[in-house]
Design a protein around this motif. Structure first.
Motif, short mmCIF file in Angstrom:
data_model
loop_
_atom_site.label_atom_id
_atom_site.label_comp_id
_atom_site.label_asym_id
_atom_site.label_seq_id
_atom_site.Cartn_x
_atom_site.Cartn_y
_atom_site.Cartn_z
N SER A 49 -12.78 -28.70 -38.89
CA SER A 49 -12.17 -27.17 -39.37
C SER A 49 -13.16 -26.50 -39.99
O SER A 49 -14.12 -26.90 -40.64
N GLU A 73 -4.91 -22.14 -38.50
CA GLU A 73 -3.63 -22.54 -39.30
C GLU A 73 -3.50 -21.68 -40.57
O GLU A 73 -4.39 -21.44 -41.34
N HIS A 75 -1.13 -20.49 -44.13
CA HIS A 75 -0.54 -21.14 -45.44
C HIS A 75 0.64 -22.10 -45.21
O HIS A 75 1.50 -21.65 -44.38
N THR A 101 4.31 -25.69 -40.75
CA THR A 101 3.08 -24.80 -41.01
C THR A 101 2.76 -24.12 -39.61
O THR A 101 2.90 -24.52 -38.66
N HIS A 103 1.08 -21.86 -36.78
CA HIS A 103 -0.28 -21.74 -36.13
C HIS A 103 -0.63 -20.71 -35.16
O HIS A 103 0.45 -20.29 -34.51
N ARG A 141 -8.86 -22.61 -40.97
CA ARG A 141 -7.80 -22.50 -41.92
C ARG A 141 -8.50 -21.92 -43.28
O ARG A 141 -9.43 -21.75 -43.33
N TRP A 142 -7.42 -21.73 -44.40
CA TRP A 142 -8.20 -21.30 -45.55
C TRP A 142 -7.56 -22.12 -46.76
O TRP A 142 -6.45 -22.92 -46.59
#
Length: 292
Positions: A49, A73, A75, A101, A103, A141-142
């Motif tokens: 990722s 993805e 939060h 979650t 996506h 993602r973050w």
């Protein structure tokens, strides 16, 4: 694992021709300051990722490839409320929710194209530039710096207990204010009447914090706690549930009269009294009257 899929790209609201920002080199004033645009080389690698730091006013680059799907993805726990795309004809976009979650799955339908996405959730807004390239990113993602800082502050403020005795004291005599333990205002105005209870098992401390009543039982009686009753004005007994914190019986109420029953013939009456005043730290000597 529950997976909810919804095909949405044909229903993405057409927002007209989005003008994607000019992707020039951007330098942050410091490592914590947000940039206007984040490129894939500026994200952190975590297994397969790419991880970006989230800043609400930044745009994030995502590389994709024709014939491959890239997973974006969001939060954990958030729900998607809106998605807008600049080019909805040459991109396939799906969404799903996996274990809570959300996506977004993105796939280009042509080579060497790019557009942007605006994704709104119930808590965050994401501006994403998507590119059709030969070097796709599998998962984007973050991480959220503000949440990390708050978690660190809470961890730093969490009391470190020297031993069980100290933990019991903090749990019973203090309350958390802005994440820090502060001494509660405690009412020690109670007196006891002993009806045939051995002195070694008598309560040694009784107080309330305005919401709960705390009764300290000697260590000798650790595994044989008495039954607690509330006594009303007609001397009717009502069973009171309590939990145990260290050596304290903690009842989720305050009463003017109660009874600790040890056996059918031995008990202790607990009455509120006006003989002492409010204390913030140390308890006064508990008044005990023996009743024959």
């Amino acid at each position: 694992m529950r997976i909810r899929r919804k095909r949405i790209y044909s229903a993405i609201p057409l927002m007209g021709a989005f003008l994607f920002p000019v992707l020039g080199t951007v330098h942050a004033a410091n490592a914590d300051a947000p940039q206007a645009v984040y490129y894939t080389r500026e994200g952190a690698k975590d297994a397969a990722s790419l991880v970006y730091q989230y800043h609400p006013n930044s745009t994030y680059s995502v590389n994709t490839k024709m014939g491959f799907v890239t997973d974006i993805e969001l939060h954990p726990g958030d729900t998607i409320s809106y998605i807008a795309g600049g080019d909805t004809a040459r991109w396939a976009i799906d969404t799903s929710t996996v274990s809570g979650t959300a996506h977004i799955y993105v796939k280009p339908l042509a080579k060497n194209i790019h557009t942007n996405l605006i994704v709104n959730t119930n808590r965050y807004s994401y501006r994403i530039g998507i590119y059709s390239t030969d070097t796709p990113t599998t998962l984007v993602r973050w991480e959220y710096p503000d949440e990390i800082r708050e978690a660190m502050k809470r961890e730093m403020a969490r009391p470190v207990y020297k031993d069980k005795k100290e933990k019991t004291y903090l749990d019973t005599h203090t309350e958390a204010v802005n994440g820090m333990p502060v001494q509660k205002h405690l009412n020690y105005r109670y007196e006891l009447k002993n009806h045939g209870v051995a002195q070694a098992t008598m309560p040694t401390e009784v107080f309330d914090d305005g919401t709960r009543t705390y009764i300290k039982i000697p260590a000798q009686n650790k595994y044989d706690f008495p039954t607690l009753y509330h006594v009303n004005d007609q001397n009717k007994l009502t069973l009171v549930n309590y939990r145990v914190i260290g050596s304290y019986l903690v009842a989720d109420r305050v009463f003017s009269k109660a009874r600790l029953t040890y056996t059918s013939k031995s008990y202790v009456e607990i009455r509120s009294s006006t003989k002492t005043t409010l204390h913030d730290t140390e308890a006064p000597m508990l008044s005990v009257k023996e009743v024959k």
